[in-house]
Design a protein around this motif. Structure first.
Motif, mmCIF file in Angstrom:
data_model
loop_
_atom_site.group_PDB
_atom_site.id
_atom_site.type_symbol
_atom_site.label_atom_id
_atom_site.label_comp_id
_atom_site.label_asym_id
_atom_site.label_seq_id
_atom_site.Cartn_x
_atom_site.Cartn_y
_atom_site.Cartn_z
ATOM 1 N N LEU A 1 -12.102 -3.947 -10.727
ATOM 2 C CA LEU A 1 -11.568 -2.911 -9.839
ATOM 3 C C LEU A 1 -10.052 -2.957 -9.914
ATOM 4 N N THR A 2 -9.437 -1.842 -10.319
ATOM 5 C CA THR A 2 -7.987 -1.750 -10.484
ATOM 6 C C THR A 2 -7.449 -0.652 -9.585
ATOM 7 N N ILE A 3 -6.386 -0.978 -8.829
ATOM 8 C CA ILE A 3 -5.755 -0.019 -7.916
ATOM 9 C C ILE A 3 -4.448 0.434 -8.548
ATOM 10 N N GLY A 4 -4.307 1.725 -8.790
ATOM 11 C CA GLY A 4 -3.129 2.265 -9.440
ATOM 12 C C GLY A 4 -1.968 2.484 -8.480
ATOM 13 N N GLU A 5 -0.843 2.912 -9.048
ATOM 14 C CA GLU A 5 0.362 3.188 -8.272
ATOM 15 C C GLU A 5 0.259 4.564 -7.599
ATOM 16 N N PRO A 6 0.983 4.759 -6.493
ATOM 17 C CA PRO A 6 0.945 6.069 -5.820
ATOM 18 C C PRO A 6 1.491 7.181 -6.712
ATOM 19 N N TRP A 7 0.904 8.340 -6.563
ATOM 20 C CA TRP A 7 1.358 9.524 -7.276
ATOM 21 C C TRP A 7 1.164 10.729 -6.373
ATOM 22 N N VAL A 8 1.813 11.827 -6.712
ATOM 23 C CA VAL A 8 1.842 13.016 -5.865
ATOM 24 C C VAL A 8 0.900 14.067 -6.440
ATOM 25 N N LYS A 9 0.067 14.622 -5.579
ATOM 26 C CA LYS A 9 -0.857 15.681 -5.964
ATOM 27 C C LYS A 9 -0.640 16.884 -5.062
ATOM 28 N N LYS B 223 -18.460 1.025 11.146
ATOM 29 C CA LYS B 223 -19.377 -0.056 10.817
ATOM 30 C C LYS B 223 -19.540 -0.188 9.312
ATOM 31 N N LEU B 224 -19.515 0.942 8.613
ATOM 32 C CA LEU B 224 -19.653 0.920 7.162
ATOM 33 C C LEU B 224 -18.343 0.542 6.495
ATOM 34 N N GLY B 225 -17.228 1.071 7.029
ATOM 35 C CA GLY B 225 -15.940 0.835 6.391
ATOM 36 C C GLY B 225 -15.468 -0.602 6.464
ATOM 37 N N ARG B 226 -15.790 -1.300 7.538
ATOM 38 C CA ARG B 226 -15.318 -2.681 7.680
ATOM 39 C C ARG B 226 -16.209 -3.698 6.972
ATOM 40 N N THR B 227 -17.311 -3.234 6.380
ATOM 41 C CA THR B 227 -18.195 -4.138 5.647
ATOM 42 C C THR B 227 -17.576 -4.465 4.286
ATOM 43 N N PRO B 228 -17.463 -5.720 3.911
ATOM 44 C CA PRO B 228 -16.897 -6.064 2.603
ATOM 45 C C PRO B 228 -17.778 -5.545 1.463
ATOM 46 N N ILE B 229 -17.126 -5.121 0.381
ATOM 47 C CA ILE B 229 -17.828 -4.641 -0.808
ATOM 48 C C ILE B 229 -17.908 -5.786 -1.803
ATOM 49 N N SER B 230 -19.093 -6.093 -2.241
ATOM 50 C CA SER B 230 -19.294 -7.159 -3.221
ATOM 51 C C SER B 230 -19.160 -6.585 -4.627
ATOM 52 N N ILE B 231 -18.347 -7.221 -5.453
ATOM 53 C CA ILE B 231 -18.113 -6.779 -6.821
ATOM 54 C C ILE B 231 -18.884 -7.701 -7.761
ATOM 55 N N PRO B 232 -19.893 -7.210 -8.463
ATOM 56 C CA PRO B 232 -20.706 -8.082 -9.325
ATOM 57 C C PRO B 232 -19.920 -8.547 -10.546
ATOM 58 N N PRO B 233 -20.371 -9.603 -11.220
ATOM 59 C CA PRO B 233 -19.699 -10.063 -12.447
ATOM 60 C C PRO B 233 -19.729 -8.988 -13.527
ATOM 61 N N ILE C 89 -5.670 4.671 3.190
ATOM 62 C CA ILE C 89 -6.755 3.720 2.925
ATOM 63 C C ILE C 89 -6.166 2.500 2.208
ATOM 64 N N LYS C 90 -6.288 1.346 2.818
ATOM 65 C CA LYS C 90 -5.781 0.103 2.241
ATOM 66 C C LYS C 90 -6.961 -0.720 1.716
ATOM 67 N N ILE C 91 -6.819 -1.247 0.499
ATOM 68 C CA ILE C 91 -7.871 -2.049 -0.121
ATOM 69 C C ILE C 91 -7.339 -3.465 -0.331
ATOM 70 N N ASN C 92 -7.977 -4.408 0.314
ATOM 71 C CA ASN C 92 -7.645 -5.816 0.137
ATOM 72 C C ASN C 92 -8.629 -6.412 -0.870
ATOM 73 N N HIS C 93 -8.186 -6.531 -2.114
ATOM 74 C CA HIS C 93 -9.057 -6.983 -3.203
ATOM 75 C C HIS C 93 -8.845 -8.472 -3.435
ATOM 76 N N ASP C 94 -9.862 -9.268 -3.160
ATOM 77 C CA ASP C 94 -9.822 -10.704 -3.380
ATOM 78 C C ASP C 94 -10.557 -10.996 -4.691
ATOM 79 N N GLU C 95 -9.794 -11.277 -5.745
ATOM 80 C CA GLU C 95 -10.400 -11.498 -7.054
ATOM 81 C C GLU C 95 -11.168 -12.810 -7.119
ATOM 82 N N ALA C 96 -10.751 -13.796 -6.329
ATOM 83 C CA ALA C 96 -11.419 -15.098 -6.385
ATOM 84 C C ALA C 96 -12.850 -15.011 -5.856
#
Length: 251
Positions: A63-71, A49-59, A102-109
């Motif tokens: 939010l930047t998603i980096g490339e995969p790396w190995v740890k 219920k918490l995970g599927r709630t959209p996150i609002s990004i204030p002005p 974890i997949k993040i669908n970031h809608d900048e508009a």
């Protein structure tokens, strides 16, 4: 019940004979297929219920998603792929490591971010879905508004001040929270880098920072010097913390 090796030999011997073979009653349970185990719950798995709630990004927050790396995992020594999410705002920048499922669908508009996972049947992914959502939302609030913690000193003679100690400073301009808590010496706690502390009143300490984990961790370090005790109600209380008083022991 027969041992596994003897049971296999007996099965092969019985399979090779075409004649009907009658087994003794005490051997019948050993050759029967076990009944399927009953599930603890028959309800279908539901999405977080918490995970599927959209996150609002204030002005002003990016939010930047980096490339995969190995740890390398310090416990299992396995190489795990991760990504780094960088959240930048008016108050600073925070980084968060997230697993690859974890997949993040970031809608900048529309300035919204929606989290999803690869397989909802895997328990670990379901657990990390809501946890990652909470961390990202907490970081967004931290870089835009900041996190605070208020400590209350309850006790006779308890006082707090914020002073400089140039000889003990670990970085230029570091300040210390100096506490008088009834000991023979004052207690000095160094303020971590990037965090602010002030004393609006002698018995109040205000902590401010962008990382809530660091703010509450520093508050816990101060609180450990005088934990609230249940007989007189004295001690250091964090935010809205209360304690139930006990009756005094009468001999």
């Amino acid at each position: 019940m027969l041992a596994p090796s003897r049971g296999k030999v007996l099965e092969r011997a019985l399979a090779g004979t075409n004649a009907a073979v009658t087994l003794p009653a005490f051997l019948v349970p050993a050759f029967q297929k076990p009944a399927p185990r009953r599930q603890f719950s028959n309800t279908s798995s539901r999405s977080s219920k918490l995970g599927r709630t959209p996150i609002s990004i204030p002005p002003g927050v990016e939010l930047t998603i980096g490339e995969p790396w190995v740890k390398k995992d310090p416990t299992t020594y396995l190489k795990i792929q991760k990504r780094t999410v960088t959240i930048t705002g008016p108050l600073g920048k925070l980084d968060l490591e997230i697993p690859m499922f974890i997949k993040i669908n970031h809608d900048e508009a529309s300035r919204r971010a929606v989290l999803s996972i690869e397989n909802s049947e895997i328990k670990q992914q379901m657990e990390m879905w809501g946890t990652t959502w909470a961390y990202i939302n907490r970081h967004i609030i931290g870089v835009s508004e900041g996190h605070t913690a208020i400590l209350r000193l309850v006790g006779v003679g308890y006082r707090a001040t914020v002073e400089e100690r140039p000889r003990k400073a670990q970085y230029p301009g570091q300040k210390f929270v100096c506490l008088k808590l009834g000991f023979t010496h004052p207690v000095e706690e160094p303020i971590p880098f990037g965090m602010k502390a002030s004393t609006p009143q002698p018995t109040r300490i205000l902590l401010e920072g962008i990382n809530r984990e660091e703010v509450m961790s520093f508050a816990a370090r101060i609180r450990k010097w005088r934990r609230p005790e249940p007989y007189k109600g004295k001690g250091i209380f964090v935010n809205d913390e209360t304690i139930k008083l006990k009756q005094k022991k009468i001999k």
